[in-house]
Design an enzyme around this catalytic site. Structure first.
Site, PDB file in Angstrom:
ATOM      1  N   LYS A   1       0.867  -1.109  -0.017  1.00  0.00           N
ATOM      2  CA  LYS A   1       0.052  -0.055  -0.131  1.00  0.00           C
ATOM      3  C   LYS A   1       0.794   1.309   0.062  1.00  0.00           C
ATOM      4  O   LYS A   1       0.431   2.487  -0.432  1.00  0.00           O
ATOM      5  CB  LYS A   1      -0.873  -0.067   1.341  1.00  0.00           C
ATOM      6  CG  LYS A   1      -2.117  -1.076   1.157  1.00  0.00           C
ATOM      7  CD  LYS A   1      -3.252  -0.625   1.641  1.00  0.00           C
ATOM      8  CE  LYS A   1      -4.352  -1.478   1.266  1.00  0.00           C
ATOM      9  NZ  LYS A   1      -5.305  -2.051   2.241  1.00  0.00           N
TER      10      LYS A   1
ATOM     11  N   LYS B   1      -5.778 -10.406  -6.401  1.00  0.00           N
ATOM     12  CA  LYS B   1      -6.670 -10.501  -5.302  1.00  0.00           C
ATOM     13  C   LYS B   1      -7.965  -9.598  -5.669  1.00  0.00           C
ATOM     14  O   LYS B   1      -7.823  -8.360  -6.148  1.00  0.00           O
ATOM     15  CB  LYS B   1      -6.297  -9.915  -3.984  1.00  0.00           C
ATOM     16  CG  LYS B   1      -7.215 -10.398  -2.752  1.00  0.00           C
ATOM     17  CD  LYS B   1      -6.838  -9.924  -1.444  1.00  0.00           C
ATOM     18  CE  LYS B   1      -6.914  -8.491  -1.320  1.00  0.00           C
ATOM     19  NZ  LYS B   1      -6.760  -7.754  -0.067  1.00  0.00           N
TER      20      LYS B   1
ATOM     21  N   LYS C   1     -11.730  -3.883  -3.061  1.00  0.00           N
ATOM     22  CA  LYS C   1     -12.600  -3.178  -3.255  1.00  0.00           C
ATOM     23  C   LYS C   1     -11.833  -1.713  -3.740  1.00  0.00           C
ATOM     24  O   LYS C   1     -12.667  -0.961  -4.425  1.00  0.00           O
ATOM     25  CB  LYS C   1     -13.107  -2.772  -1.824  1.00  0.00           C
ATOM     26  CG  LYS C   1     -12.267  -2.526  -0.693  1.00  0.00           C
ATOM     27  CD  LYS C   1     -13.199  -2.797   0.594  1.00  0.00           C
ATOM     28  CE  LYS C   1     -12.386  -2.866   1.729  1.00  0.00           C
ATOM     29  NZ  LYS C   1     -12.958  -3.143   3.177  1.00  0.00           N
TER      30      LYS C   1
HETATM   31  P1  TYM Z   1     -10.139  -5.876   5.090  1.00  0.00           P
HETATM   32  O1  TYM Z   1     -11.444  -5.038   5.397  1.00  0.00           O
HETATM   33  O2  TYM Z   1      -9.487  -5.436   3.973  1.00  0.00           O
HETATM   34  O3  TYM Z   1     -10.815  -7.282   4.782  1.00  0.00           O
HETATM   35  C1  TYM Z   1     -11.771  -8.007   5.548  1.00  0.00           C
HETATM   36  C2  TYM Z   1     -12.022  -9.473   5.429  1.00  0.00           C
HETATM   37  O4  TYM Z   1     -11.926  -9.908   4.181  1.00  0.00           O
HETATM   38  C3  TYM Z   1     -11.005 -10.596   3.493  1.00  0.00           C
HETATM   39  N1  TYM Z   1     -10.946 -10.539   2.453  1.00  0.00           N
HETATM   40  C4  TYM Z   1     -10.856 -11.581   1.202  1.00  0.00           C
HETATM   41  N2  TYM Z   1     -10.865 -12.824   1.475  1.00  0.00           N
HETATM   42  C5  TYM Z   1     -10.977 -13.730   0.074  1.00  0.00           C
HETATM   43  N3  TYM Z   1     -10.541 -13.277  -0.917  1.00  0.00           N
HETATM   44  C6  TYM Z   1     -10.660 -11.827  -1.153  1.00  0.00           C
HETATM   45  N4  TYM Z   1     -10.459 -11.287  -2.146  1.00  0.00           N
HETATM   46  C7  TYM Z   1     -10.653 -10.867   0.049  1.00  0.00           C
HETATM   47  N5  TYM Z   1     -10.631  -9.575   0.471  1.00  0.00           N
HETATM   48  C8  TYM Z   1     -10.769  -9.437   1.576  1.00  0.00           C
HETATM   49  C9  TYM Z   1      -9.766 -10.191   4.308  1.00  0.00           C
HETATM   50  O5  TYM Z   1      -8.703 -11.184   4.349  1.00  0.00           O
HETATM   51  C10 TYM Z   1     -10.298 -10.057   5.779  1.00  0.00           C
HETATM   52  O6  TYM Z   1     -10.660 -11.297   6.624  1.00  0.00           O
HETATM   53  N6  TYM Z   1      -7.249  -5.444   9.038  1.00  0.00           N
HETATM   54  C11 TYM Z   1      -8.447  -5.911   8.502  1.00  0.00           C
HETATM   55  C12 TYM Z   1      -9.621  -5.581   9.456  1.00  0.00           C
HETATM   56  C13 TYM Z   1      -9.338  -6.031  11.017  1.00  0.00           C
HETATM   57  C14 TYM Z   1      -9.206  -7.130  11.580  1.00  0.00           C
HETATM   58  C15 TYM Z   1      -9.134  -6.842  12.757  1.00  0.00           C
HETATM   59  C16 TYM Z   1      -9.592  -8.531  10.983  1.00  0.00           C
HETATM   60  C17 TYM Z   1      -9.113  -5.033  11.677  1.00  0.00           C
HETATM   61  N7  TYM Z   1      -9.054  -5.488  12.902  1.00  0.00           N
HETATM   62  C18 TYM Z   1      -8.999  -7.849  13.615  1.00  0.00           C
HETATM   63  C19 TYM Z   1      -9.354  -9.577  11.955  1.00  0.00           C
HETATM   64  C20 TYM Z   1      -9.171  -9.129  13.448  1.00  0.00           C
HETATM   65  C21 TYM Z   1      -8.875  -5.632   7.067  1.00  0.00           C
HETATM   66  O7  TYM Z   1      -8.243  -4.602   6.605  1.00  0.00           O
HETATM   67  O8  TYM Z   1      -9.606  -6.282   6.522  1.00  0.00           O
END
Ligand code: TYM
Length: 330
Positions: free
Chosen positions: A113, A196, A199
């Site tokens: 990023k 991947k 969004k």
């Molecule tokens: P974020 O918001 O980027 O994504 C949320 C969840 O969705 C999964 N994900 C995917 N899985 C499969 N294929 C894809 N293309 C795909 N895109 C997204 C991500 O792996 C994630 O599980 N930092 C985290 C949010 C967070 C969090 C936490 C998660 C903050 N604190 C504590 C677990 C525990 C994030 O930005 O996810």
């Protein structure tokens, strides 16, 4: 018997897509009855990438509504908004002072990023992001963290920080485990299946949002990039496009990849894509129907109830940590 604790969250930046559903939300739903579940909206994390207040506010509510429309049940899952529980940031600072610049700068997501942005303009939150994530997890004595595979490294860092703190100050944190699905932990972009589904992606043809128009969703599957071989066989390296569609189909029908290869051994890509599109449309239709029935008051009540529960637990953990660190008059 006391249930183990599950915790996970999603950032409110952009629209939720089928990658979020398959890699994360579907898992939370499958696991919620067997765990004491905590699922939240990681709104503080969204400040690291897109500090647009209107968008964050709207998306936060939308995510909670989608959590429920997808099948998270407030009887089994405590839902809350991260920033409303001020103890997360209180723990995050304590953990920041036990994290090393070296280990944070090695995080893949930070490297990806920050790439392309001049050092001068990289938000420090982007660098510190995994520490806040560690605080989210450790504050609840979490046992398991279901996430897609891009978040695995962050959960591993969380384990390192927990162990480091426990070694220095005595047992304080439970060391959590990441739970990554064998299939569906990385749903790929439909147009660039080596990347991947994301969004923040510019090319919207490769991403299917959960609130996408059903016909548009169908077209996106039908025009997904595949190879020219026309054999429905799972081979991530040489046939990433068809393998991605097979993964999506496998996750939505709960079928094994082998079974799909067998069932479609005489089918064309077009026929198979139609079946995948049917499953995606069934899923979206169901989610969207429930989403449209949700009332604002209902969401507020759920978030209020969730907040009361999580504050109590996390306050105690922060006091324990501060006491061990010699902070305050505890
Ligand atoms: P974020 O918001 O980027 O994504 C949320 C969840 O969705 C999964 N994900 C995917 N899985 C499969 N294929 C894809 N293309 C795909 N895109 C997204 C991500 O792996 C994630 O599980 N930092 C985290 C949010 C967070 C969090 C936490 C998660 C903050 N604190 C504590 C677990 C525990 C994030 O930005 O996810």
């Amino acid at each position: 018997m006391k249930l183990k604790r599950l915790l996970s969250g999603i950032k409110p930046t952009g629209e939720l897509h089928i990658g979020h559903y398959i890699g994360a939300i579907k898992r939370f739903i499958e696991m919620q009855k067997d765990y004491e579940s905590f699922v939240f909206v990681a709104d503080l994390h969204s400040l690291t990438v897109n500090p647009n207040p209107k968008e964050i506010r709207e998306n936060t509510r939308k995510i909670v509504e989608l959590y429920i429309a997808c099948g998270l049940d407030p009887k089994h899952t405590i839902l809350f908004n991260q920033s409303e529980n001020i103890y997360h940031t209180a723990l995050s600072w304590a953990l920041t002072c036990h994290s090393y610049m070296g280990e944070l700068s090695r995080m893949t997501q930070y490297k990806d990023k920050s790439d392309g942005q001049k050092n001068e303009s990289i938000n420090c939150g982007l660098f510190n992001y995994p520490v806040l994530m560690a605080a989210d997890i450790l504050i609840y004595d979490t046992d398991v963290v279901p996430v897609g595979d891009d978040q695995k490294q962050h959960v591993e860092l969380t384990r390192t920080l927990a162990e480091r703190f426990n070694n220095r100050y005595g047992k304080t944190f439970k060391v959590p485990k990441p739970v990554i699905a064998k299939k569906g932990a990385r749903i790929m972009d439909l147009q660039t299946p080596t990347k991947k589904m994301s969004k923040s992606d510019e090319n919207k043809k490769g991403v299917i949002n959960l609130l996408e128009d059903l016909e548009v969703a169908r077209k996106k599957i039908m025009s997904a990039v595949t190879d020219s071989e026309s054999i429905i066989k799972y081979d991530e390296k040489n046939k990433p496009g068809i393998s991605n569609l097979m993964t999506i189909y496998a996750c939505l029908t709960n079928k094994e990849i082998k079974e799909i290869e067998e069932d479609f051994k005489d089918s064309s890509y077009k026929d198979f894509k139609e079946k995948v599109a049917d499953e995606v449309v069934i899923l979206l239709k169901d989610i969207q129907k429930k989403y449209n029935e949700i009332k604002t008051d209902y969401i507020d009540n759920i978030l209020n109830e969730g907040l009361i529960k999580v504050k109590e637990i996390s306050k105690n953990k922060v006091l324990e940590v501060y006491k061990k660190l010699g902070l305050g008059r505890y």
